[in-house]
Write an enzyme that holds these catalytic residues in place. Sequence first.
Site, mmCIF file in Angstrom:
data_model
loop_
_atom_site.group_PDB
_atom_site.id
_atom_site.type_symbol
_atom_site.label_atom_id
_atom_site.label_comp_id
_atom_site.label_asym_id
_atom_site.label_seq_id
_atom_site.Cartn_x
_atom_site.Cartn_y
_atom_site.Cartn_z
ATOM 1 C CB VAL A 103 113.497 29.117 -1.883
ATOM 2 C CG1 VAL A 103 114.737 28.878 -2.401
ATOM 3 C CG2 VAL A 103 112.430 28.427 -3.149
ATOM 4 C CB SER A 104 110.701 30.937 2.656
ATOM 5 O OG SER A 104 111.320 32.108 2.394
ATOM 6 C CB THR A 105 106.696 32.961 0.403
ATOM 7 O OG1 THR A 105 106.632 33.385 1.684
ATOM 8 C CG2 THR A 105 105.682 31.860 -0.007
ATOM 9 C CG LEU A 106 110.920 35.388 3.042
ATOM 10 C CD1 LEU A 106 111.746 35.472 4.227
ATOM 11 C CD2 LEU A 106 110.051 36.837 3.180
#
Length: 215
Positions: free
Chosen positions: A18-21
């Site tokens: 997962v990204s920071t989104l």
Amino acid sequence: MAAKETSSDRKTVAYLRVSTLDQDLEKNKADILSFANHHDLGKVNFVEEIASGRKPWRERQIAQVLEELQEGDAIIVAELSRLGRSMLECMEILALATRKGIRVYSVKGSWQLDDSIQNKIIALAFSMAAEIERDLISQRTKEALRFKKEQGLTLGRPKGPGKSKLDTFRPEIESLLANGSTQRFVAKRYHTTEANLHNWLKKQGLKASKARTHW
């Protein structure tokens, strides 16, 4: 004669990058477990990683997963774009998995990597689509920023001191200090620290009175 390999002998890893989104990690987990149950993939071991898209895949946990898995083992991802952030990365990972005999499953599209040329073409198409989508998003963002700049709008964080809860009480604070109240008294009255009050006064260009009143 060697014993026949069963599904319990094989290992299944679900890789979640997962990204920071804000992404729905729990929903991805539920979808993966349902997918694994439907395809009889056995127990699923989750590997979660929060990684920037700029970090090469060989420096991420997916590299360790590929290193540890053996022929007949499986990797599940929510979608192929979770493997890497570019078409080249996805293809490198899929190629390595193919060489080691590791099966790769994607919940989105209910896709499985095997030796068929059809699936390899699909993998390439999915990876290209993911990269094109990211490029389009990046392009739209740049265009929006350029439009704002052309309209004379200020980009980025506004300059100058930010808002403080003390701003509302400025007239009262000025009056208290002018009448000799100490910074300690003022800070306590407005539920803040002396250091925070001192910094706020400095930003506002205010000075405390030299007189000391023990309130």
